[in-house]
Write a protein that holds these residues in place. Structure first.
Motif, mmCIF file in Angstrom:
data_model
loop_
_atom_site.group_PDB
_atom_site.id
_atom_site.type_symbol
_atom_site.label_atom_id
_atom_site.label_comp_id
_atom_site.label_asym_id
_atom_site.label_seq_id
_atom_site.Cartn_x
_atom_site.Cartn_y
_atom_site.Cartn_z
ATOM 1 N N GLY A 126 0.845 -1.177 0.000
ATOM 2 C CA GLY A 126 0.000 0.000 0.000
ATOM 3 C C GLY A 126 0.885 1.233 0.000
ATOM 4 O O GLY A 126 2.083 1.157 0.285
ATOM 5 N N TRP A 127 0.308 2.375 -0.269
ATOM 6 C CA TRP A 127 1.153 3.538 -0.544
ATOM 7 C C TRP A 127 1.897 4.035 0.690
ATOM 8 O O TRP A 127 2.939 4.664 0.585
ATOM 9 C CB TRP A 127 0.332 4.653 -1.197
ATOM 10 C CG TRP A 127 -0.341 5.625 -0.269
ATOM 11 C CD1 TRP A 127 -1.249 5.358 0.686
ATOM 12 C CD2 TRP A 127 -0.142 7.048 -0.253
ATOM 13 N NE1 TRP A 127 -1.654 6.516 1.306
ATOM 14 C CE2 TRP A 127 -0.981 7.574 0.741
ATOM 15 C CE3 TRP A 127 0.650 7.927 -0.990
ATOM 16 C CZ2 TRP A 127 -1.050 8.929 1.033
ATOM 17 C CZ3 TRP A 127 0.580 9.284 -0.716
ATOM 18 C CH2 TRP A 127 -0.261 9.773 0.294
ATOM 19 N N TRP A 128 1.381 3.738 1.897
ATOM 20 C CA TRP A 128 2.075 4.224 3.097
ATOM 21 C C TRP A 128 3.353 3.429 3.368
ATOM 22 O O TRP A 128 4.176 3.834 4.174
ATOM 23 C CB TRP A 128 1.152 4.188 4.306
ATOM 24 C CG TRP A 128 1.388 5.321 5.253
ATOM 25 C CD1 TRP A 128 1.908 5.242 6.512
ATOM 26 C CD2 TRP A 128 1.139 6.711 5.032
ATOM 27 N NE1 TRP A 128 1.989 6.486 7.085
ATOM 28 C CE2 TRP A 128 1.516 7.418 6.194
ATOM 29 C CE3 TRP A 128 0.619 7.433 3.951
ATOM 30 C CZ2 TRP A 128 1.387 8.796 6.318
ATOM 31 C CZ3 TRP A 128 0.483 8.814 4.074
ATOM 32 C CH2 TRP A 128 0.865 9.467 5.249
ATOM 33 N N GLY A 129 3.524 2.299 2.676
ATOM 34 C CA GLY A 129 4.776 1.563 2.786
ATOM 35 C C GLY A 129 5.774 1.925 1.699
ATOM 36 O O GLY A 129 6.897 1.421 1.680
ATOM 37 N N LYS A 165 4.964 11.403 -5.209
ATOM 38 C CA LYS A 165 5.007 11.500 -6.673
ATOM 39 C C LYS A 165 3.959 10.604 -7.307
ATOM 40 O O LYS A 165 3.666 10.728 -8.497
ATOM 41 C CB LYS A 165 6.401 11.126 -7.186
ATOM 42 C CG LYS A 165 7.466 12.155 -6.804
ATOM 43 C CD LYS A 165 8.817 11.811 -7.418
ATOM 44 C CE LYS A 165 9.840 12.886 -7.071
ATOM 45 N NZ LYS A 165 11.181 12.572 -7.664
ATOM 46 N N MET A 166 3.408 9.670 -6.498
ATOM 47 C CA MET A 166 2.278 8.840 -6.922
ATOM 48 C C MET A 166 2.576 8.040 -8.184
ATOM 49 O O MET A 166 1.739 7.905 -9.070
ATOM 50 C CB MET A 166 1.022 9.709 -7.163
ATOM 51 C CG MET A 166 0.684 10.646 -6.015
ATOM 52 S SD MET A 166 0.180 9.749 -4.546
ATOM 53 C CE MET A 166 -0.444 11.093 -3.514
ATOM 54 N N THR A 167 3.786 7.490 -8.285
ATOM 55 C CA THR A 167 4.164 6.728 -9.476
ATOM 56 C C THR A 167 3.776 5.257 -9.335
ATOM 57 O O THR A 167 3.557 4.752 -8.233
ATOM 58 C CB THR A 167 5.676 6.825 -9.708
ATOM 59 O OG1 THR A 167 6.359 6.369 -8.536
ATOM 60 C CG2 THR A 167 6.083 8.256 -9.995
#
Length: 430
Positions: free
Chosen positions: A273-276, A284-286
């Protein structure tokens, strides 16, 4: 120490207790206008008085800053968890990069098993103690089913010997060795929730690794209760809740440990998940997951700041108290005094109505005694509750009593034993 069965003696122990003042840092539940005798920290720890203000600070940041609270203010939320890492690392005996604060215990257990339950060939079995907390049993059952195995075959449960209540360490190690070719994971509680037995985690970790398996621990009843040395013992992973001995509130946030030897292992699967994701490029949400180095790379979702704040309030008290080893010295004395008093109750009534199944060896238990009632157990428990003694009942016949060193007194223990004696006289049919 030679104990005495008197209120004056209990009060003398409290007068010489270096942690006695910490009791004033907690809200004590009330019973008929007086403090209840709260001996249930093994289920839910008491609320620190500072919890309200620590949470209020974050509510104020939310109110005044809105979304900018992630980056501005006295405690920007993006790094808020950093306040919790050092105290937790001390409590569980870890390096700071081996700790992450996230989710709830069983969620974390599942996430960690994604990485560390890796069945292959004939090595597909999980070895665990029989009578583990049901959530662990369900998690393990569902994990082996997910991989296409039958739990009755893939899960090896270790039972005490006939007529005994606790597992012998030699028997645990022998079973690990006997099943060495088939075990993929050794998964044990730090302390068995029902009996209160503290397992020899160092020996279990060494035996599991010798067998070629990963080793993980559920520390729900051990973290904040007994000294731990996860890094030194070489455990591959561990997880815990924080609402028992660490007083973070009902359903409080959990934590994980992942040994540093695994931090750069790209062969380990994980649910991402994005928090890891790497913090330096997270926003940057890549596409393409690149984990943060360390245990934080196992995070999935955005940090729940209010839950973290609640835990933070309690961890500040642990820091103020000093070391978990110092607290454990009081814990040992509290529990030993309770054991002595229960034996005194049995002497007075002339037979063993209360059988303690928690190990007598003080190095094999924490802040808990589990007591089998010879008869009328639920009626005895209800009598305790009606007199303001808050413990814990487990079917079919066990009362769990847990004196916690941060907020329980020796007089609490004395009064609880007094009500145990009264209960026998009032409700047991001779």
């Amino acid at each position: 120490m030679n104990f005495e069965n008197s209120q004056a003696f209990a009060q003398s122990l409290d007068a010489n207790d270096q942690f006695h003042s910490f009791r004033d840092e907690f809200h004590i539940p009330q019973h008929e206008g007086n403090n209840a005798i709260y001996l249930c920290g093994n289920s839910l720890g008491l609320q620190p008085k500072s919890t309200e203000s620590v949470i209020a600070n974050q509510l104020a940041a939310w109110r005044n800053l809105g979304v900018e609270g992630w980056f501005e203010g006295n405690e920007p939320w993006l790094q808020y968890h950093k306040q919790l890492i050092s105290p937790l690392a001390k409590i569980v005996g870890a390096q700071e990069n081996e700790i992450a604060v996230m989710n709830s215990l069983t969620v974390n257990l599942h996430l960690l098993m994604v990485s560390f339950y890796k069945p292959a060939g004939k090595r597909y079995k999980i070895l665990m103690e029989a009578g583990a907390f049901p959530s662990d049993q369900y998690a393990v059952e569902s994990q082996v089913k997910f991989h296409g195995f039958d739990p009755s075959d893939a899960v090896i449960e270790l039972f005490p010997r006939e007529g005994e209540y606790i597992l012998r360490t030699d028997d645990i190690l022998a079973q690990i060795e006997a099943n060495a070719d088939e075990i993929a994971l050794v998964l044990f509680a730090g302390i068995n929730y029902y009996t209160g037995q503290l397992f020899d985690l160092k020996a279990i970790a060494e035996a599991g690794h010798k067998a070629g398996a990963y080793v993980g621990f559920d520390l729900a009843h051990a973290a904040g209760n007994v000294p731990l040395k996860l890094h030194e013992w070489g455990a591959d992973f561990a997880c815990w809740c924080s609402y028992k001995y660490m007083n973070s509130g009902p359903g409080g946030i959990s934590g994980i440990f992942v040994h540093e030897k695994h931090h750069n292992d790209d062969t380990l699967d994980r649910f991402a998940g994005w928090w890891g994701y790497r913090l330096d490029t997270r926003f940057k949400m890549t596409q393409g997951f690149q984990p943060e180095i360390g245990a934080e790379g196992w995070q999935v979702s955005t940090s729940p700041i209010l839950l973290m704040a609640s835990l933070n309030a309690s961890l500040q008290l642990f820091e103020k108290a000093g070391s978990i080893e110092a607290l454990n010295k009081k814990s040992i004395q509290l529990t030993a005094y309770l054991e002595y008093l229960i034996n005194e109750v049995n002497k007075e009534i002339g037979y063993e109505h209360f059988k303690i199944i928690t190990p007598a060896n003080q190095q094999e238990r924490g802040s808990q005694l589990s007591i089998i009632c010879k008869s009328d157990g639920k009626a005895i428990f209800d009598y305790l509750v009606s007199n303001g003694v808050i413990g814990d009942w487990r079917e079919p016949d066990v009362i769990r009593i847990s004196p916690v060193p941060l907020y329980n007194s020796f007089e609490d223990v004395y009064q609880a034993a007094k009500y145990l004696l009264e209960a026998v006289k009032q409700v047991v049919k001779q």
